[in-house]
Design an enzyme around this catalytic site. Structure first.
Site, short mmCIF file in Angstrom:
data_model
loop_
_atom_site.label_atom_id
_atom_site.label_comp_id
_atom_site.label_asym_id
_atom_site.label_seq_id
_atom_site.Cartn_x
_atom_site.Cartn_y
_atom_site.Cartn_z
N ASP A 134 -7.45 -1.65 3.01
CA ASP A 134 -6.50 -2.74 2.73
C ASP A 134 -6.96 -4.07 3.30
O ASP A 134 -6.40 -5.12 2.96
CB ASP A 134 -5.12 -2.41 3.34
CG ASP A 134 -4.52 -1.14 2.78
OD1 ASP A 134 -4.58 -0.96 1.55
OD2 ASP A 134 -4.02 -0.31 3.56
N ASP A 142 -2.26 -0.72 5.85
CA ASP A 142 -2.54 -0.17 7.18
C ASP A 142 -3.99 0.25 7.37
O ASP A 142 -4.40 0.53 8.49
CB ASP A 142 -1.65 1.06 7.45
CG ASP A 142 -2.09 2.26 6.63
OD1 ASP A 142 -2.31 3.33 7.21
OD2 ASP A 142 -2.24 2.12 5.41
N ASP A 188 0.85 -1.18 0.00
CA ASP A 188 0.00 0.00 0.00
C ASP A 188 0.90 1.24 0.00
O ASP A 188 2.08 1.16 0.33
CB ASP A 188 -0.89 -0.04 1.24
CG ASP A 188 -1.71 1.23 1.41
OD1 ASP A 188 -2.34 1.66 0.42
OD2 ASP A 188 -1.73 1.78 2.51
#
Length: 656
Positions: free
Chosen positions: A544, A540, A341
């Site tokens: 996600d 995080d 990410d």
């Protein structure tokens, strides 16, 4: 007539209530955990009494209670599995423990019971935590919404909304449903869905998502999706489905437990029955069979797997990486592809001032421009405002007095400084930007920064760049992961394409997937998994979570990680040190190699002792000593990973 947005809400109409606090299952609320704890405590009390030679009436009842508290549940589950024509290794272990006790090896049997009771408790805790994470996600969506009806408004449960309804979203409220803005302007924090680090300006015609947080403006939104089909609802479904898919995952040694269990039972019965058929006495045949069961029992095999993995877990924990189970530690070493990410993972997740461009003729230097902008932004709670004010504080700047503060959602702020009007906000909303100002805006936006224009008496005096700062160890981490897996990581982000590609270029990532919603990230992971890749996802945020759940292994960044990401992920980087990720992957690979070594050692001991028992007469004390010796050897070999040196350079992990 004034629009609904201009009307003050009636005092009697309550807005949506805050979501209830997230529910987390307490470990001791699980019966498996309580029984395992009781068995462990009883065993630890009885152990020193037995080793110190205390009378049997002191430690005997304690060991008996250990057998009952730790063994009744796996034994009962094993009997139920036997009814379904499946031989469970837990039942085999209970039988082996009872067999050990029958020939006087009470301590060995109790240790076996404690090991398997603890394993069952850990599995129950993992299952409960998965359920907790889904419930926590449901709490993100508001429970009520303000629906506009002819003649006024009404508060309804969010799940009662229908496509075509119009809802009012007041400042600070969560959006009640996926829909389109009909009227109003505001900044909406949609990091939970897209992962974008800054709130997004919304106006008529823009799409908003359920569960995102409205800023300072009021919005009138038409519901475009049924609440059951909203993005947040689909995240719930994806997390549940992915978790169910991963739930049956087992350690390598558990995959062969059925064959081993059946073979051991058949062999033990044969060792007992065949001598009887040839005229042997009952007592020697039973003793030989019990000795065979002890030396062939998989204690050393079980310990071949657990000490290396548990030692790796402990070592990683000391360095700020929490792996949630031995299964996780084993799987980390199998990954051959990585998806990262952007916001909060490769970056710090907090907007910061990254560029200050005073314009010619403004009479301002960098400090002067920053102080002027900070004075205007000081009363605002917007993340960009906080970034500007924090930058001024870091430079210890003295801020001029600002009066007549006003804020326009999606546009910016305005104040009066020394009798002159100062405006700070979006270049696209404040004025037509031309000349040097336009060039400065273009320069900042070209490098992935958000440009903030500063006007004084309607004339541009400077531009400030805001961006999420890259972590210092991001580039080194990408390089290390590339070396471990043999391919460069992929960037999966909900942020815009330009910002994503600029950051990816800084860390050496070439494969960039930007503008993704949570389901898009999960779909990409599913595709790679279907191609045979074992994907490690690092993220995080709530957005996600589906990808973390769908991946072969998921790691969450702990400092800024959402509750859902932390619960869904298989491991958590508590200290937010990105470089710890390739290191823990390398450590896992080392643990897997030690597991293979231990299995070879355990197999050699078991084979030698079994052959001795079958070909000759293996004395029971010698059989127990050999069995325990192999257990000690593999245990000590696994404990080598507790050393500080085991937390080594990731490059030493190598590909297996």
């Amino acid at each position: 007539m004034p629009s609904v947005l201009d009307q003050r809400p009636a005092p009697v109409v309550a807005g949506p209530r805050p979501a209830p606090p997230r529910r987390r299952t307490r470990v001791l609320a699980l019966p498996e955990a309580r029984w395992a704890l009781a068995a462990l405590v009883l065993f630890l009390i009885a152990l020193p009494l037995n080793l110190l030679g205390a009378p049997a009436w002191l430690w005997g009842p304690l060991f008996a209670a250990t057998y009952v508290t730790g063994g009744w549940e796996p034994g009962w589950e094993g009997l139920k599995a036997l009814k379904d024509k499946t031989l469970d290794v837990d039942l085999l272990m209970v039988v082996a423990a009872l067999g050990a006790a029958a020939i006087g090896q009470v301590l060995d049997g109790a240790l076996l019971i404690v090991i398997f009771a603890t394993s069952g408790a850990l599995e129950a805790v993992a299952t409960a935590r998965t359920a907790d994470s889904v419930r926590g996600l449901l709490d993100l969506a508001p429970t009520t919404a303000t629906r506009l009806v002819p003649g006024g408004e009404e508060t309804v449960a969010a799940e009662q909304l229908k496509v075509g309804d119009v809802i009012l979203v007041r400042p600070g409220e969560r959006v009640g449903a996926d829909g389109q803005v009909l009227d109003g302007t505001s900044d909406v924090d949609q990091a939970t869905i897209t992962g974008e680090p800054l709130p997004v300006a919304k106006k008529a015609g823009d799409e908003v998502f359920a569960g995102t947080v409205n800023g300072t403006g009021a919005l009138r939104v038409r519901v475009d999706r049924d609440p059951a089909d909203s993005v947040i609802a689909r995240i719930v479904k994806m997390v549940e489905e992915a978790s169910e898919t991963k739930a049956p995952t087992q350690l390598f040694i558990e995959k062969i437990e059925q064959r081993y269990s059946i073979g051991m039972v058949i062999a033990t019965l044969a060792v007992f029955a065949i001598p009887l058929a040839f005229g042997s006495a009952l007592q020697p045949a039973l003793l030989r069979a019990m000795t065979f069961m002890i030396v062939a029992s998989p204690c050393a095999v079980v310990l071949s797997t657990m000490p290396p993995l548990l030692s790796a877990i402990a070592n990683a924990g000391r360095h700020g990486v929490l792996a949630k189970s031995a299964v996780v530690m084993e799987r980390l070493g199998q990954v051959d592809a990585v998806a990262l990410d952007k916001t909060g993972t490769l970056t710090e997740g907090t907007p910061r001032v990254t560029g200050i461009r005073p314009l010619p003729g403004s009479g301002l230097d960098e400090d002067g421009l920053l102080a002027l902008a900070a004075a205007a932004e000081h009363p605002s709670e917007h993340p960009i405002a906080r970034a500007v004010v924090d930058a001024a504080r870091e430079r210890c700047l003295s801020l001029p007095e600002a009066l007549d503060f006003s804020s326009s959602p999606g546009q910016g702020v305005s104040v009066t400084v020394a009798g002159r009007t100062v405006q700070v906000g979006s270049p696209a909303r404040l004025s037509a930007v031309t000349g040097p100002a336009s060039a400065a805006v273009a320069e900042l936006e070209e490098t992935g920064q958000t440009a903030v224009l500063v006007l004084r008496d309607d004339s541009p005096v400077g531009v400030i760049g805001i961006a999420d700062r890259l972590r210092q160890d991001a580039a080194a981490t990408v390089t290390a992961l590339t070396g471990l897996t043999g391919r460069s990581p992929v960037l999966l982000t909900g942020d815009n394409e330009r910002a994503a590609r600029h950051l990816a270029a800084q860390v050496g990532i070439t494969d960039v997937r930007a503008g993704l919603l949570p389901q898009d990230k999960a779909a990409a992971v599913h595709k790679w998994e279907a191609e045979g890749r074992k994907v490690l996802v690092v993220g995080d945020g709530v957005n996600d979570a589906p990808a973390l759940a769908a991946a072969h292994t998921g790691i969450a960044m702990g400092k800024a990680g959402s509750d859902l990401a932390l619960e869904t992920a298989d491991a958590v980087v508590v200290r937010d040190e990105l470089a710890a990720i390739p290191t823990v992957v390398a450590l896992s690979r080392t643990a897997r190699r030690l597991v293979v070594q231990n299995l070879v050692i355990a197999g050699a001991f078991i084979t030698a002792l079994v052959v001795w028992d079958l070909v000759a007469t293996l004395p029971l004390p010698l059989g127990v000593a050999g069995h325990e010796g192999s257990t000690v050897i593999v245990g000590l070999n696994g404990l080598r990973l507790l050393r500080e040196a085991a937390w080594s350079n990731p490059a030493r992990g190598g590909a297996e």
